[in-house]
Every structure is written in structure tokens, then in C-alpha cells.
Design a protein around this motif. Structure first.
Motif, PDB file in Angstrom:
ATOM      1  N   HIS A  33     -20.348   9.544  11.455  1.00 35.13           N
ATOM      2  CA  HIS A  33     -19.402   8.463  11.759  1.00 35.13           C
ATOM      3  C   HIS A  33     -18.150   8.656  10.911  1.00 35.13           C
ATOM      4  O   HIS A  33     -18.231   8.971   9.720  1.00 35.13           O
ATOM      5  CB  HIS A  33     -20.064   7.118  11.448  1.00 35.13           C
ATOM      6  N   ARG A  38      -4.835  -5.744   2.839  1.00 33.31           N
ATOM      7  CA  ARG A  38      -4.674  -4.289   2.680  1.00 33.31           C
ATOM      8  C   ARG A  38      -6.006  -3.580   2.439  1.00 33.31           C
ATOM      9  O   ARG A  38      -6.103  -2.359   2.610  1.00 33.31           O
ATOM     10  CB  ARG A  38      -3.718  -3.985   1.528  1.00 33.31           C
ATOM     11  N   VAL A  73     -23.461   4.870  10.884  1.00 36.04           N
ATOM     12  CA  VAL A  73     -23.898   3.727  10.075  1.00 36.04           C
ATOM     13  C   VAL A  73     -22.845   2.646  10.256  1.00 36.04           C
ATOM     14  O   VAL A  73     -21.662   2.944  10.372  1.00 36.04           O
ATOM     15  CB  VAL A  73     -24.067   4.110   8.591  1.00 36.04           C
ATOM     16  N   THR A  82       0.853  -1.182   0.000  1.00 40.21           N
ATOM     17  CA  THR A  82       0.000   0.000   0.000  1.00 40.21           C
ATOM     18  C   THR A  82       0.890   1.233   0.000  1.00 40.21           C
ATOM     19  O   THR A  82       2.115   1.132  -0.018  1.00 40.21           O
ATOM     20  CB  THR A  82      -0.945  -0.020   1.227  1.00 40.21           C
ATOM     21  N   ASN A  91     -14.599   7.397   6.494  1.00 36.28           N
ATOM     22  CA  ASN A  91     -13.901   7.718   5.260  1.00 36.28           C
ATOM     23  C   ASN A  91     -14.277   9.155   4.897  1.00 36.28           C
ATOM     24  O   ASN A  91     -15.463   9.499   4.883  1.00 36.28           O
ATOM     25  CB  ASN A  91     -14.402   6.733   4.179  1.00 36.28           C
ATOM     26  N   ASN A 123     -11.063   4.817  11.331  1.00 38.17           N
ATOM     27  CA  ASN A 123     -12.420   4.408  11.737  1.00 38.17           C
ATOM     28  C   ASN A 123     -12.334   3.666  13.068  1.00 38.17           C
ATOM     29  O   ASN A 123     -11.803   2.547  13.120  1.00 38.17           O
ATOM     30  CB  ASN A 123     -13.017   3.518  10.640  1.00 38.17           C
ATOM     31  N   LEU A 167     -20.582  -6.637   5.259  1.00 31.63           N
ATOM     32  CA  LEU A 167     -19.709  -6.136   6.328  1.00 31.63           C
ATOM     33  C   LEU A 167     -19.934  -6.988   7.569  1.00 31.63           C
ATOM     34  O   LEU A 167     -21.011  -6.928   8.167  1.00 31.63           O
ATOM     35  CB  LEU A 167     -20.041  -4.656   6.616  1.00 31.63           C
ATOM     36  N   TRP A 184      -2.194   6.241  -1.609  1.00 31.55           N
ATOM     37  CA  TRP A 184      -3.434   5.482  -1.881  1.00 31.55           C
ATOM     38  C   TRP A 184      -4.404   5.633  -0.692  1.00 31.55           C
ATOM     39  O   TRP A 184      -5.574   5.953  -0.884  1.00 31.55           O
ATOM     40  CB  TRP A 184      -3.148   3.989  -2.117  1.00 31.55           C
ATOM     41  N   ARG A 222      -7.946   7.798  -0.985  1.00 34.92           N
ATOM     42  CA  ARG A 222      -9.195   7.024  -0.978  1.00 34.92           C
ATOM     43  C   ARG A 222     -10.014   7.201   0.298  1.00 34.92           C
ATOM     44  O   ARG A 222     -11.226   6.990   0.293  1.00 34.92           O
ATOM     45  CB  ARG A 222      -8.907   5.525  -1.128  1.00 34.92           C
ATOM     46  N   MET A 226     -15.226  -7.116   4.335  1.00 41.32           N
ATOM     47  CA  MET A 226     -16.088  -6.038   3.857  1.00 41.32           C
ATOM     48  C   MET A 226     -16.028  -5.911   2.342  1.00 41.32           C
ATOM     49  O   MET A 226     -14.962  -6.069   1.741  1.00 41.32           O
ATOM     50  CB  MET A 226     -15.596  -4.722   4.482  1.00 41.32           C
ATOM     51  N   GLY A 274     -16.085  -3.096   0.212  1.00 34.74           N
ATOM     52  CA  GLY A 274     -15.946  -1.653   0.417  1.00 34.74           C
ATOM     53  C   GLY A 274     -16.872  -0.792  -0.420  1.00 34.74           C
ATOM     54  O   GLY A 274     -17.505   0.136   0.100  1.00 34.74           O
ATOM     55  N   ASN A 275     -17.005  -1.105  -1.708  1.00 33.66           N
ATOM     56  CA  ASN A 275     -17.834  -0.262  -2.573  1.00 33.66           C
ATOM     57  C   ASN A 275     -19.298  -0.305  -2.177  1.00 33.66           C
ATOM     58  O   ASN A 275     -19.993   0.716  -2.184  1.00 33.66           O
ATOM     59  CB  ASN A 275     -17.696  -0.712  -4.033  1.00 33.66           C
ATOM     60  N   CYS A 318     -20.676   0.294  14.057  1.00 36.93           N
ATOM     61  CA  CYS A 318     -20.298   1.715  13.959  1.00 36.93           C
ATOM     62  C   CYS A 318     -21.432   2.664  14.358  1.00 36.93           C
ATOM     63  O   CYS A 318     -21.191   3.858  14.575  1.00 36.93           O
ATOM     64  CB  CYS A 318     -19.792   2.042  12.569  1.00 36.93           C
TER      65      CYS A 318
HETATM   66  N1  ACO Z   1      -3.503   0.037  -0.888  1.00 38.65           N
HETATM   67  C1  ACO Z   1      -3.327   0.001  -2.232  1.00 38.65           C
HETATM   68  N2  ACO Z   1      -4.229  -0.504  -3.067  1.00 38.65           N
HETATM   69  C2  ACO Z   1      -5.361  -1.002  -2.532  1.00 38.65           C
HETATM   70  C3  ACO Z   1      -5.602  -0.993  -1.141  1.00 38.65           C
HETATM   71  C4  ACO Z   1      -4.603  -0.448  -0.324  1.00 38.65           C
HETATM   72  N3  ACO Z   1      -4.748  -0.395   1.021  1.00 38.65           N
HETATM   73  N4  ACO Z   1      -6.810  -1.551  -0.915  1.00 38.65           N
HETATM   74  C5  ACO Z   1      -7.323  -1.881  -2.123  1.00 38.65           C
HETATM   75  N5  ACO Z   1      -6.448  -1.553  -3.097  1.00 38.65           N
HETATM   76  C6  ACO Z   1      -6.586  -1.746  -4.531  1.00 38.65           C
HETATM   77  C7  ACO Z   1      -7.606  -2.784  -4.883  1.00 38.65           C
HETATM   78  O1  ACO Z   1      -7.046  -4.080  -4.828  1.00 38.65           O
HETATM   79  C8  ACO Z   1      -7.984  -2.381  -6.290  1.00 38.65           C
HETATM   80  O2  ACO Z   1      -7.001  -2.844  -7.156  1.00 38.65           O
HETATM   81  P1  ACO Z   1      -7.412  -3.428  -8.619  1.00 38.65           P
HETATM   82  O3  ACO Z   1      -8.045  -2.276  -9.346  1.00 38.65           O
HETATM   83  O4  ACO Z   1      -6.110  -3.841  -9.193  1.00 38.65           O
HETATM   84  O5  ACO Z   1      -8.358  -4.560  -8.335  1.00 38.65           O
HETATM   85  C9  ACO Z   1      -7.905  -0.843  -6.245  1.00 38.65           C
HETATM   86  O6  ACO Z   1      -7.093  -0.547  -5.102  1.00 38.65           O
HETATM   87  C10 ACO Z   1      -9.233  -0.159  -6.120  1.00 38.65           C
HETATM   88  O7  ACO Z   1      -9.970  -0.807  -5.108  1.00 38.65           O
HETATM   89  P2  ACO Z   1     -11.421  -0.346  -4.735  1.00 38.65           P
HETATM   90  O8  ACO Z   1     -11.947  -1.233  -3.639  1.00 38.65           O
HETATM   91  O9  ACO Z   1     -12.248  -0.182  -5.959  1.00 38.65           O
HETATM   92  O10 ACO Z   1     -11.121   1.112  -4.147  1.00 38.65           O
HETATM   93  P3  ACO Z   1     -12.135   2.199  -3.685  1.00 38.65           P
HETATM   94  O11 ACO Z   1     -11.833   3.468  -4.354  1.00 38.65           O
HETATM   95  O12 ACO Z   1     -13.550   1.709  -3.716  1.00 38.65           O
HETATM   96  O13 ACO Z   1     -11.767   2.378  -2.153  1.00 38.65           O
HETATM   97  C11 ACO Z   1     -12.415   1.747   0.062  1.00 38.65           C
HETATM   98  C12 ACO Z   1     -11.849   1.271  -1.253  1.00 38.65           C
HETATM   99  C13 ACO Z   1     -11.488   2.825   0.634  1.00 38.65           C
HETATM  100  C14 ACO Z   1     -12.479   0.572   1.022  1.00 38.65           C
HETATM  101  C15 ACO Z   1     -13.818   2.363  -0.176  1.00 38.65           C
HETATM  102  O14 ACO Z   1     -14.620   1.475  -0.908  1.00 38.65           O
HETATM  103  C16 ACO Z   1     -14.485   2.687   1.094  1.00 38.65           C
HETATM  104  O15 ACO Z   1     -14.048   3.527   1.836  1.00 38.65           O
HETATM  105  N6  ACO Z   1     -15.636   2.053   1.390  1.00 38.65           N
HETATM  106  C17 ACO Z   1     -16.340   2.296   2.606  1.00 38.65           C
HETATM  107  C18 ACO Z   1     -15.950   1.268   3.531  1.00 38.65           C
HETATM  108  C19 ACO Z   1     -15.782   1.761   4.931  1.00 38.65           C
HETATM  109  O16 ACO Z   1     -15.434   2.870   5.227  1.00 38.65           O
HETATM  110  N7  ACO Z   1     -16.025   0.843   5.820  1.00 38.65           N
HETATM  111  C20 ACO Z   1     -15.840   1.070   7.179  1.00 38.65           C
HETATM  112  C21 ACO Z   1     -16.692   0.175   7.939  1.00 38.65           C
HETATM  113  S1  ACO Z   1     -18.341   0.476   7.631  1.00 38.65           S
HETATM  114  C22 ACO Z   1     -18.691   1.894   8.203  1.00 38.65           C
HETATM  115  O17 ACO Z   1     -18.092   2.304   9.126  1.00 38.65           O
HETATM  116  C23 ACO Z   1     -19.700   2.603   7.483  1.00 38.65           C
END
Ligand code: ACO
Length: 324
Positions: free
Chosen positions: A251, A157, A311, A30, A254, A281, A195, A34, A38, A214, A216-217, A118
């Protein structure tokens, strides 16, 4: 006579160890760039091996009690929101009660945990407010405390970079004027698969995989939708316009979820409390941690309207509108 809850004091605690994005670059593939672009996260705090949720809760609670001018022995109820309890039972709230020495004139004050991930703090605050409105209680301690570092797969990651440990607390005092204006809770158990921590204790062994997983999307989209809806619900219930909200405390999962929610509500980011950059978080602890930060740095002041909303896994979500 009608009774209400007033937030009389806030407190928080973060473990000493700080884990930066750069530190994580050494253990998973990572980068700071990144993670920050994000999520808005720069660092998170990690509990020491001998620190449990109740230890974090204790320090946050002591600070909230001091701010409120309430002795632990004057507490009439303790509620702890946590997804990472010290053990299966006793509840973290009972363990906290013993550590605080919160016994009430020969009667021991009741103590229990709330598990709503959360949204846990919003659920616990709502529960406390309803007990307060019953007229049975005078001083209620509400805590969110988490050690998510224990339920993360540190080789994944996609999840391990997102979470941190910490605790936040408020002391509610009975009042003849609100205080907490209204609370709105929801749940939809049909989304559990996107999740969860799918593990349990079974015959003395762990069955399943007790580590956070999770999509994530999917979580992102769900969170933005329901945070917008529940904020509108709270405003409508109080016949208030968003311009009357002094501070939004969503909350802290992100910064992009926070920004999208604020945009949907038409609220400028200057009115949003965001601590996700420093705390990541912290699940049930995230809202009271952000609240205490903004109370102590002087942004949130007496008489202002604060909308807290959460949430989380379940799915659960909710909002509490408060006059400070
Ligand atoms: N470092 C580098 N690359 C990474 C990492 C990392 N830590 N994690 C994922 N990637 C890669 C993925 O493998 C993917 O690679 P690929 O295109 O080769 O397959 C690429 O980055 C994009 O991954 P996505 O999952 O599409 O990235 P996205 O922009 O959607 O961000 C994230 C991911 C940050 C998890 C986002 O979806 C998010 O924040 N979701 C909300 C989840 C959250 O906050 N949950 C908390 C708990 S629930 C709550 O509290 C509400």
C-alpha cells in the motif's frame, strides 16, 4: 474441477488536476522539503468538483476491460473497494455497473462495494477470488476508487498533505491454473481511534466530524509490523522464499513505511513498486494504481510472482500473492 482467478487486464485513472507540495505551501504551514523527507510524496491528483469515485472507477475499468479483451456485457460480477462512495446508497459498484452498461444477457451482473479503507483492494480481490473459485463466475471486475480530497481537513497540515484521488482496476478471468495463489485477510477493530473519519448521517444531518483524523506515529508503527507479518504469512502458505517474489506492491502511504517493510522482508527496493511520490496515498486505489503503472511500463510481466499487501483504517490488513 478446480477454478482459479487470473489477472487478465489492469487499468487506472488519475484526475487531471495535480496538486504539488509547493501548491500546498500556499495554504498550510508546510514545505516540499518536510513532506518529501517524511513521506516521499511530491504531488497528488485531485478530482474535479463534478468527478465522483464512480467516474474515476469507470475510466480505470474501461482501460482494464480493454487490456483484458473483455466486454462490459461479459462481466459476471463487479466489486468496488472504496471509502469515499458517491453516496450512502446505491453502492458505487451499482452506479459503476450502470455507467459501464454491464448487463449480462438479460440478467444483470451482481455489484457491491467493499469498505476496508486502505486494505480495500486486497479485501475486494480476495472476495472476488473466492467467488471465482466457486465456479459460478467467469469474468470479475475488481476496482479500487477513492476521492479522499472530499474527506480531508484542508487546514490540518498533519493529514491533508498525505492523500490523493485516483482509481485502479483489474479484470479477473476464470482459469484452470492460478493466478491468485493465496489471500490472507485480518482486522483488529480495537485500534479504530488512531485512524478514522468519525462522522455519520443522522436524521438528515451530519453527526460527528466526517473528516480524516489520524495519530500518524501510531499508524506508522502498526503498518510496518503487520505488513511484515502478513507478507511472511503469504510466503509460508505457498512454501515460497522471498527470493521467489519478483515484485512487492505494498500500500502506497509513505515511502518510509514501504522501505521499512522491504527491509524487514530483506527485499531490495529495486523489487518494490513505489508510486507514492506521484500519487500520494489513494487508499483502496493505491495498490491497483501501482500494479497498472508497473504492468504498463513493462516491469511486471507474465509468469512473475507479485505480492500485494495493504493496511488501513479499521484496522484492516492483508496480502494477495499472484502469479501474473
Ligand atoms: N508540514 C510541516 N510540519 C508538519 C507537518 C507538515 N505537513 N505535519 C506535521 N508537522 C510537524 C508536527 O506538528 C511536529 O511538529 P512539533 O515537533 O513542533 O510538534 C513535527 O512536524 C513532527 O511531527 P510528527 O508527527 O512527529 O512527524 P513524523 O516524522 O512522525 O511524520 C507522518 C508524520 C508523515 C504523518 C508519519 O507519522 C506517517 O507517515 N505516519 C503514517 C501515517 C500514514 O501514512 N497514514 C496513511 C493512512 S493509514 C495507511 O494508509 C496505512
Amino acid at each position: 474441477m478446480t477454478f482459479y482467478s487470473r489477472i487478465a487486464g489492469t487499468g487506472s485513472y488519475l484526475p487531471a488536476k495535480v496538486l504539488s507540495n509547493q501548491d500546498l505551501e500556499g495554504s498550510v504551514e508546510t514545505s516540499d522539503e518536510w513532506i518529501f523527507s517524511r513521506t516521499g510524496i511530491r504531488q497528488r491528483h485531485i478530482a474535479a468538483d463534478n468527478e465522483f469515485a464512480s467516474d474515476l472507477a469507470l475510466k480505470a475499468s474501461q482501460r482494464a476491460l480493454e487490456a483484458a479483451g473483455v466486454a462490459a456485457t461479459d462481466l459476471s460480477l463487479i466489486i468496488v473497494a472504496t471509502t469515499t462512495p458517491d453516496m450512502v446508497f446505491p453502492s458505487t459498484a451499482c452506479i459503476l455497473q450502470a455507467k459501464l452498461g454491464a448487463k449480462l444477457g438479460g440478467l444483470n451482473c451482481p455489484a457491491f462495494d467493499v469498505q476496508a479503507v486502505c486494505s480495500g483492494f486486497v479485501y475486494a480481490l480476495t472476495t472476488a477470488d473466492n467467488f471465482m473459485r466457486s465456479g459460478q463466475y467467469q469474468n470479475i471486475l475488481v476496482v479500487g476508487a477513492e476521492v479522499y480530497s472530499r474527506i480531508l481537513d484542508w487546514e490540518d497540515r498533519t493529514t491533508c498533505v498525505l492523500f490523493g484521488d485516483g482509481a485502479g482496476a483489474v479484470v479477473l478471468k476464470r482459469s484452470d491454473a492460478p493466478g491468485i495463489l493465496s489471500a490472507h485477510l485480518h482486522a483488529d477493530g480495537s485500534h479504530a481511534h488512531i485512524l478514522s473519519v468519525p462522522g455519520s448521517v443522522n436524521g438528515g444531518k451530519i453527526s460527528g466530524r466526517p473528516l480524516l483524523q489520524m495519530e500518524g506515529n501510531a499508524v506508522f508503527k502498526f503498518a510496518v509490523r503487520v505488513l511484515g507479518e502478513v507478507a511472511e504469512e503469504a510466503l509460508a502458505a505457498n512454501h515460497m522464499d522471498k527470493s521467489q517474489i519478483d515484485w512487492l506492491i505494498p500500500h502506497q502511504a509513505n515511502i518510509r513505511i514501504i522501505q521499512a517493510t522491504a527491509k524487514k522482508l530483506g527485499m531490495p527496493m529495486e523489487k518494490v513498486i513505489a508510486t507514492v511520490d506521484r500519487h500520494a496515498n489513494t487508499s483502496a486505489a493505491s495498490i491497483p494504481l501501482a500494479l497498472d503503472t508497473a504492468v504498463r511500463d513493462g516491469r511486471i510481466r507474465a509468469g512473475q510472482h507479485v505480492l500485494m499487501e495493504g493496511v488501513g483504517g479499521g484496522f484492516t490488513w492483508g496480502a494477495v500473492l499472484v502469479r501474473m
